[in-house]
Design a protein around this motif. Structure first.
Motif, PDB file in Angstrom:
ATOM      1  N   ARG A 156       3.950   3.111  -8.398  1.00  0.00           N
ATOM      2  CA  ARG A 156       3.749   4.385  -7.695  1.00  0.00           C
ATOM      3  C   ARG A 156       3.978   5.600  -8.585  1.00  0.00           C
ATOM      4  O   ARG A 156       3.728   6.729  -8.166  1.00  0.00           O
ATOM      5  N   LEU A 157       4.439   5.405  -9.802  1.00  0.00           N
ATOM      6  CA  LEU A 157       4.823   6.541 -10.644  1.00  0.00           C
ATOM      7  C   LEU A 157       3.666   7.501 -10.904  1.00  0.00           C
ATOM      8  O   LEU A 157       3.829   8.717 -10.766  1.00  0.00           O
ATOM      9  N   ASN A 158       2.494   7.011 -11.290  1.00  0.00           N
ATOM     10  CA  ASN A 158       1.372   7.921 -11.539  1.00  0.00           C
ATOM     11  C   ASN A 158       0.968   8.666 -10.274  1.00  0.00           C
ATOM     12  O   ASN A 158       0.604   9.839 -10.324  1.00  0.00           O
ATOM     13  N   SER A 159       1.032   8.003  -9.133  1.00  0.00           N
ATOM     14  CA  SER A 159       0.733   8.674  -7.876  1.00  0.00           C
ATOM     15  C   SER A 159       1.786   9.746  -7.591  1.00  0.00           C
ATOM     16  O   SER A 159       1.474  10.842  -7.118  1.00  0.00           O
ATOM     17  N   PHE A 160       3.047   9.437  -7.906  1.00  0.00           N
ATOM     18  CA  PHE A 160       4.130  10.414  -7.737  1.00  0.00           C
ATOM     19  C   PHE A 160       3.884  11.631  -8.631  1.00  0.00           C
ATOM     20  O   PHE A 160       4.012  12.776  -8.201  1.00  0.00           O
ATOM     21  N   LYS A 161       3.507  11.371  -9.881  1.00  0.00           N
ATOM     22  CA  LYS A 161       3.223  12.475 -10.801  1.00  0.00           C
ATOM     23  C   LYS A 161       2.051  13.317 -10.288  1.00  0.00           C
ATOM     24  O   LYS A 161       2.084  14.546 -10.365  1.00  0.00           O
ATOM     25  N   GLY A 162       1.013  12.657  -9.783  1.00  0.00           N
ATOM     26  CA  GLY A 162      -0.140  13.373  -9.233  1.00  0.00           C
ATOM     27  C   GLY A 162       0.250  14.228  -8.042  1.00  0.00           C
ATOM     28  O   GLY A 162      -0.180  15.380  -7.905  1.00  0.00           O
ATOM     29  N   CYS A 163       1.078  13.682  -7.167  1.00  0.00           N
ATOM     30  CA  CYS A 163       1.572  14.419  -6.005  1.00  0.00           C
ATOM     31  C   CYS A 163       2.367  15.638  -6.473  1.00  0.00           C
ATOM     32  O   CYS A 163       2.173  16.759  -5.988  1.00  0.00           O
ATOM     33  N   PHE A 164       3.266  15.423  -7.426  1.00  0.00           N
ATOM     34  CA  PHE A 164       4.087  16.512  -7.967  1.00  0.00           C
ATOM     35  C   PHE A 164       3.221  17.617  -8.553  1.00  0.00           C
ATOM     36  O   PHE A 164       3.400  18.803  -8.250  1.00  0.00           O
ATOM     37  N   ILE A 165       2.274  17.254  -9.415  1.00  0.00           N
ATOM     38  CA  ILE A 165       1.405  18.247 -10.062  1.00  0.00           C
ATOM     39  C   ILE A 165       0.621  19.015  -9.004  1.00  0.00           C
ATOM     40  O   ILE A 165       0.514  20.247  -9.044  1.00  0.00           O
ATOM     41  N   GLN A 166       0.075  18.296  -8.029  1.00  0.00           N
ATOM     42  CA  GLN A 166      -0.733  18.929  -6.982  1.00  0.00           C
ATOM     43  C   GLN A 166       0.121  19.897  -6.156  1.00  0.00           C
ATOM     44  O   GLN A 166      -0.276  21.030  -5.917  1.00  0.00           O
ATOM     45  N   ARG A 167       1.298  19.465  -5.740  1.00  0.00           N
ATOM     46  CA  ARG A 167       2.137  20.304  -4.879  1.00  0.00           C
ATOM     47  C   ARG A 167       2.835  21.423  -5.624  1.00  0.00           C
ATOM     48  O   ARG A 167       3.207  22.425  -5.023  1.00  0.00           O
ATOM     49  N   SER A 168       3.010  21.267  -6.903  1.00  0.00           N
ATOM     50  CA  SER A 168       3.648  22.338  -7.674  1.00  0.00           C
ATOM     51  C   SER A 168       2.649  23.435  -8.029  1.00  0.00           C
ATOM     52  O   SER A 168       3.035  24.489  -8.510  1.00  0.00           O
ATOM     53  N   GLY A 169       1.364  23.148  -7.809  1.00  0.00           N
ATOM     54  CA  GLY A 169       0.333  24.136  -8.118  1.00  0.00           C
ATOM     55  C   GLY A 169       0.125  24.305  -9.598  1.00  0.00           C
ATOM     56  O   GLY A 169      -0.399  25.316 -10.054  1.00  0.00           O
ATOM     57  N   ARG A 170       0.520  23.319 -10.368  1.00  0.00           N
ATOM     58  CA  ARG A 170       0.422  23.408 -11.833  1.00  0.00           C
ATOM     59  C   ARG A 170      -0.629  22.466 -12.382  1.00  0.00           C
ATOM     60  O   ARG A 170      -0.477  21.948 -13.480  1.00  0.00           O
ATOM     61  N   THR A 171      -1.667  22.207 -11.630  1.00  0.00           N
ATOM     62  CA  THR A 171      -2.713  21.300 -12.105  1.00  0.00           C
ATOM     63  C   THR A 171      -3.265  21.811 -13.419  1.00  0.00           C
ATOM     64  O   THR A 171      -3.710  22.958 -13.505  1.00  0.00           O
ATOM     65  N   ARG A 172      -3.221  20.975 -14.410  1.00  0.00           N
ATOM     66  CA  ARG A 172      -3.700  21.352 -15.742  1.00  0.00           C
ATOM     67  C   ARG A 172      -4.596  20.252 -16.286  1.00  0.00           C
ATOM     68  O   ARG A 172      -4.417  19.097 -15.995  1.00  0.00           O
ATOM     69  N   ASN A 173      -5.515  20.630 -17.119  1.00  0.00           N
ATOM     70  CA  ASN A 173      -6.404  19.653 -17.764  1.00  0.00           C
ATOM     71  C   ASN A 173      -5.898  19.284 -19.120  1.00  0.00           C
ATOM     72  O   ASN A 173      -5.202  19.898 -19.778  1.00  0.00           O
ATOM     73  N   THR A 208       0.839  -1.194   0.000  1.00  0.00           N
ATOM     74  CA  THR A 208       0.000   0.000   0.000  1.00  0.00           C
ATOM     75  C   THR A 208       0.876   1.246   0.000  1.00  0.00           C
ATOM     76  O   THR A 208       1.985   1.238   0.524  1.00  0.00           O
ATOM     77  N   PHE A 209       0.361   2.278  -0.589  1.00  0.00           N
ATOM     78  CA  PHE A 209       1.034   3.564  -0.619  1.00  0.00           C
ATOM     79  C   PHE A 209      -0.036   4.632  -0.819  1.00  0.00           C
ATOM     80  O   PHE A 209      -1.138   4.342  -1.281  1.00  0.00           O
ATOM     81  N   LYS A 210       0.293   5.865  -0.432  1.00  0.00           N
ATOM     82  CA  LYS A 210      -0.661   6.956  -0.612  1.00  0.00           C
ATOM     83  C   LYS A 210      -0.845   7.187  -2.106  1.00  0.00           C
ATOM     84  O   LYS A 210       0.118   7.253  -2.853  1.00  0.00           O
ATOM     85  N   GLU A 211      -2.084   7.301  -2.519  1.00  0.00           N
ATOM     86  CA  GLU A 211      -2.372   7.486  -3.933  1.00  0.00           C
ATOM     87  C   GLU A 211      -2.868   8.907  -4.198  1.00  0.00           C
ATOM     88  O   GLU A 211      -3.695   9.427  -3.465  1.00  0.00           O
ATOM     89  N   TYR A 212      -2.313   9.499  -5.217  1.00  0.00           N
ATOM     90  CA  TYR A 212      -2.725  10.815  -5.683  1.00  0.00           C
ATOM     91  C   TYR A 212      -3.303  10.652  -7.085  1.00  0.00           C
ATOM     92  O   TYR A 212      -2.777   9.899  -7.887  1.00  0.00           O
ATOM     93  N   GLN A 213      -4.350  11.380  -7.346  1.00  0.00           N
ATOM     94  CA  GLN A 213      -4.960  11.331  -8.669  1.00  0.00           C
ATOM     95  C   GLN A 213      -4.050  12.040  -9.669  1.00  0.00           C
ATOM     96  O   GLN A 213      -3.498  13.098  -9.377  1.00  0.00           O
ATOM     97  N   TYR A 214      -3.892  11.448 -10.819  1.00  0.00           N
ATOM     98  CA  TYR A 214      -3.089  12.056 -11.878  1.00  0.00           C
ATOM     99  C   TYR A 214      -3.851  11.981 -13.169  1.00  0.00           C
ATOM    100  O   TYR A 214      -4.240  10.902 -13.620  1.00  0.00           O
ATOM    101  N   LYS A 215      -4.095  13.155 -13.759  1.00  0.00           N
ATOM    102  CA  LYS A 215      -4.755  13.206 -15.069  1.00  0.00           C
ATOM    103  C   LYS A 215      -3.661  13.184 -16.124  1.00  0.00           C
ATOM    104  O   LYS A 215      -2.837  14.098 -16.200  1.00  0.00           O
ATOM    105  N   ASP A 216      -3.653  12.138 -16.910  1.00  0.00           N
ATOM    106  CA  ASP A 216      -2.631  11.940 -17.938  1.00  0.00           C
ATOM    107  C   ASP A 216      -2.963  12.803 -19.150  1.00  0.00           C
ATOM    108  O   ASP A 216      -3.555  12.337 -20.116  1.00  0.00           O
ATOM    109  N   SER A 217      -2.583  14.081 -19.064  1.00  0.00           N
ATOM    110  CA  SER A 217      -2.837  15.001 -20.169  1.00  0.00           C
ATOM    111  C   SER A 217      -1.504  15.469 -20.750  1.00  0.00           C
ATOM    112  O   SER A 217      -0.480  15.407 -20.077  1.00  0.00           O
TER     113      SER A 217
END
Length: 116
Positions: free
Chosen positions: A99-116, A32-41
């Motif tokens: 965990r890579l997609n969760s890592f990417k989701g975490c990165f996008i969320q914390r960088s404040g660069r959430t994009r669609n 188990t690991f913390k999961e972050y949503q990542y939109k693959d755009s």
């Protein structure tokens, strides 16, 4: 049948029983690991790739190869996300990085660069 053959047969049965007993005692452990949503755009991928490329070329990570480079780059891209997702269970050689997609989701969320 000689005593030696009987002895070998007994040892085989005993060792087989011990292996089965040991396997039965082991219970599967769920990873188990913390999961972050990542939109693959394309925009999210471009943002992540920009950071990843800069880290690959950085002084610290450019001197490494293989798994060490992957670990270095991930930690460089987002130290806080790396600590949260990889610190306690580092990526291993040959491991499929679930965990890579969760890592990417975490990165996008914390960088404040959430994009669609």
């Amino acid at each position: 049948m000689t005593i030696f053959n009987i002895f070998l047969g007994y040892c085989f049965v005993l060792s087989t029983y011990k292996v089965q007993e040991t396997l039965a005692e082991q219970s599967p452990v769920a990873f188990t690991f913390k999961e972050y949503q990542y939109k693959d755009s394309p925009k999210n991928e471009m943002t992540f790739r920009e950071f990843e490329t800069a880290c690959e070329q950085s002084g610290a990570c450019s001197q490494t190869t293989g798994l060490l480079k992957t670990r270095c780059v991930r930690e460089c891209v987002s130290p806080s996300c790396y600590r949260e997702l990889y610190q306690d269970d580092a990526l291993e050689e040959g491991e499929i990085d679930v965990r890579l997609n969760s890592f990417k989701g975490c990165f996008i969320q914390r960088s404040g660069r959430t994009r669609n």
